[in-house]
Design an enzyme around this catalytic site. Structure first.
Site, short mmCIF file in Angstrom:
data_model
loop_
_atom_site.label_atom_id
_atom_site.label_comp_id
_atom_site.label_asym_id
_atom_site.label_seq_id
_atom_site.Cartn_x
_atom_site.Cartn_y
_atom_site.Cartn_z
N LYS A 1 -46.72 -33.49 2.79
CA LYS A 1 -48.08 -34.06 2.81
C LYS A 1 -47.98 -35.57 2.61
O LYS A 1 -47.22 -36.04 1.75
CB LYS A 1 -48.92 -33.41 1.71
N SER B 1 -57.87 -30.46 1.45
CA SER B 1 -57.34 -31.63 2.10
C SER B 1 -55.98 -31.43 2.77
O SER B 1 -55.63 -32.19 3.66
CB SER B 1 -57.23 -32.78 1.10
N SER C 1 -57.51 -27.84 -2.50
CA SER C 1 -56.89 -28.47 -1.32
C SER C 1 -55.61 -27.81 -0.83
O SER C 1 -55.12 -28.17 0.24
CB SER C 1 -56.60 -29.95 -1.61
#
Lengths: 492, 95
Positions: free
Chosen positions: A78, A159, A183
């Site tokens: 990420k 997210s 997320s």
């Protein structure tokens, strides 16, 4: 499509050990898949060349019998984890040229275990969002399609949407996520994969770009509970550089997957059946309860009375911490700078140019609830309610071993199908936020498909530092569900 | 709770975020919606409840006061928008 991309990490590890294929072959197959799936926009920055070199080094270590726990396994990182020498953006314009001179502890741990990073995956700007639509680098598309409308482009959730889409589309075998209010779990649910937010303190936050420090926690996203166990084992561990890192040993998570849940008490919180919960989600939850019962566990109705206050609590605590954390983007030391007539004007112009609408909104709310005259009415009040929410769980865990709920109130929605009210978007996280506020481990696994062919997730919540029970139950449920559907893109 | 334009302007200034005049109406509406939503917390009885600042059931760890890092000036400056002679360059603050 190469068969190698359909393997789980556990299977690939066996294949590498048996010399059925090399790490270079495994990584190349995933790079080809990542290239084919480029239109999904899952990666912000690709590092394919470095990945090939890492894979070759993995093959050498495998040959010498020095393989790490994730040797040669391709993963996504990420773009919130600082990676030395590789641009790290948090999907914000304010960091679009930021190249960290250091490596986050979690990404360093994964590399040390031999994992091969194919690139940096997309997210909502600064991890603030539930759709990936707030990214400054374009939306990410979910590889899954509605049966009734295959042309519609769906969000991967957020997210950690780029990570979820990349895992679901077989571009990588696993990916890192971070979870502040859902997320990891909500995008895992939307993309039909498994992801676990471990207990707060389990994984170091050092080098992870901060959003809300009392909530942020890193975790793995993969296609099975076992793969999550393998990856979490590599990510976790005490880190003196993070003052909230827990000085506790990392168990062998994989060893916890005994396949036996007999006698386990599974809490079913009645507050998670709000009026208006869709019949489909309700049915999914009932199915999850039934199959745990069939496996010998006992469902127990419990009450978490402060559940309805979790969302408003979160939307005071998280923006307050966000406004404080994001004060560091001042246009002086790193990040975007827009000149002004004075120092203050330079700050204000740099920040206005660098932050998107959702981030700006949260900074403003956070600044307001922390400002003189409002601190006690909002921030201190929210911190008190947060304690009541956490105590609800403590009481529940006196009688149950794990809690089962749906992960999200709906399947993935379409890009641009939401209304303008930010509060509507926040409702996506209504089932995941309480766990975050209490700092507990929470996992989402695919529970089945909606009538329209989209994956739906079930959430398991555990006691602090009892990821082992959560993973054990998830492994049993996964086998009972037998989720073998794949996105259209992977079939084709 | 309703936030007026002047309040939004004040918060934006505190947050060092430039906001254009034509954005104020929209922002005031959005922020008022959010504040109305979070205000339901007022109905929760929190008498005698200690604010929760951290979920980690541990005290703040301490370490010896030693230099453990340093000699990395160029790395620290590597991402600076402007630098000169080994320093961050900032706009003039004192006339």
């Amino acid at each position: 499509m190469s068969k190698l991309v359909s393997l789980t990490m556990a299977e690939a590890r066996k294949g590498l050990a048996a010399k059925d294929f090399t790490a270079v072959e495994l990584v190349d197959a995933h790079i080809r898949q990542a290239e084919a799936a480029r239109p999904l926009n899952a990666f912000v920055t690709e590092t394919f060349e470095a990945a090939r070199a890492q894979a070759a080094a993995s093959d050498q270590r495998l040959a010498k019998g020095q393989a790490g726990a994730m040797e040669g396994l391709p993963i996504g990182m990420k773009d919130l984890f600082c990676t030395e020498g590789v641009r790290t953006t948090a999907c914000s314009k304010i960091l679009d040229n930021f190249v960290p001179p250091y490596e986050s502890t979690v990404s360093a741990n994964l590399k040390k275990a031999g994992a091969v990073v194919l690139g940096k995956t997309a997210l909502d700007e600064f991890a603030m969002g539930s759709s990936n639509m707030t990214s400054a680098f374009g939306v990410v598309e979910n590889p899954w399609k509605r049966a009734s409308d295959p042309a519609a482009r769906l969000v991967p959730g957020g997210s950690s949407g780029g990570s979820a889409a990349a895992v679901a589309a077989r571009m990588v075998m696993g990916a890192t996520g971070t979870d502040t209010g859902g997320s990891i779990r909500q995008p895992a649910a939307f993309c039909g994969i498994t992801g676990i937010k471990p207990t707060y303190g389990r994984c170091s936050r050092w080098g992870v770009i901060a959003f809300a420090s009392s909530l942020d926690q890193a975790g793995p996203m993969a296609r099975t509970a076992r793969d999550c166990a393998i990856m979490l084992g590599a990510m976790a561990g005490f880190d003196p550089k993070d003052s909230t890192s827990a000085p506790v040993p990392v168990p062998n998570f994989e060893a916890a997957l005994t396949g036996d849940v007999r006698g386990l008490k599974v809490g079913i919180p009645r507050e998670y059946r709000p009026e208006g919960l869709s019949a489909e989600i309700q049915a999914l939850w009932d199915k999850g309860i039934a199959l745990l019962q069939a496996a010998g566990a006992t469902p127990v109705e419990i009450s978490l009375p402060h559940t309805k206050y979790a969302l408003p609590t979160y939307y005071i605590v998280a923006p307050a911490e966000c406004s404080s954390n994001l004060a560091r983007y001042d246009g002086l030391r790193y990040g975007r700078r827009v000149e002004g007539k004075s120092l203050d004007e330079m700050y204000a112009k740099s920040r206005a140019a660098g932050f998107g609408a959702e981030v700006r909104r949260r900074i403003l709310i956070g600044t307001y609830v922390l400002s003189a005259g409002y601190y006690d009415a909002y921030y201190a009040k929210a911190q008190k309610v947060r304690r009541l929410i956490a105590e609800d769980f403590t009481k529940a865990f006196q009688t149950v071993d794990v809690i089962l709920t749906p992960t999200a109130p709906s399947a993935a929605f379409g890009i641009g199908e939401t209304d303008d009210n930010p509060v509507t978007m926040w409702l996506n996280d209504v089932f995941t936020i309480p766990t975050s506020l209490a700092g507990l481990p929470g996992l989402s696994l695919p529970g089945g498909l909606s009538a329209d062919g989209l994956p739906l997730g079930l959430q398991l919540i555990g006691r602090p530092f009892d990821e082992e029970t959560v993973l054990r139950v998830a492994d049993v449920m996964e086998k009972a569900v037998g989720f073998d559907a794949v996105p259209a893109l992977v079939e084709g | 709770m309703s936030l007026d334009k002047a309040t939004v302007r004040t918060i934006a200034n505190l947050a060092r975020l430039e906001v254009r005049d034509d954005e104020l109406d929209h922002l005031a509406g959005e922020l008022s919606n959010i504040m109305t939503f979070v205000e339901q917390l007022a109905e929760v009885n929190t008498d005698g409840v200690q604010p929760m600042t951290s979920v980690a059931a541990m005290s703040l760890p301490r370490r010896a006061d030693e230099v453990t890092d340093g000699n990395c000036r160029d790395k620290v400056l590597a991402n600076a928008p402007e630098q000169q002679d080994g320093f961050f360059l900032v706009p003039k603050v004192v006339e």
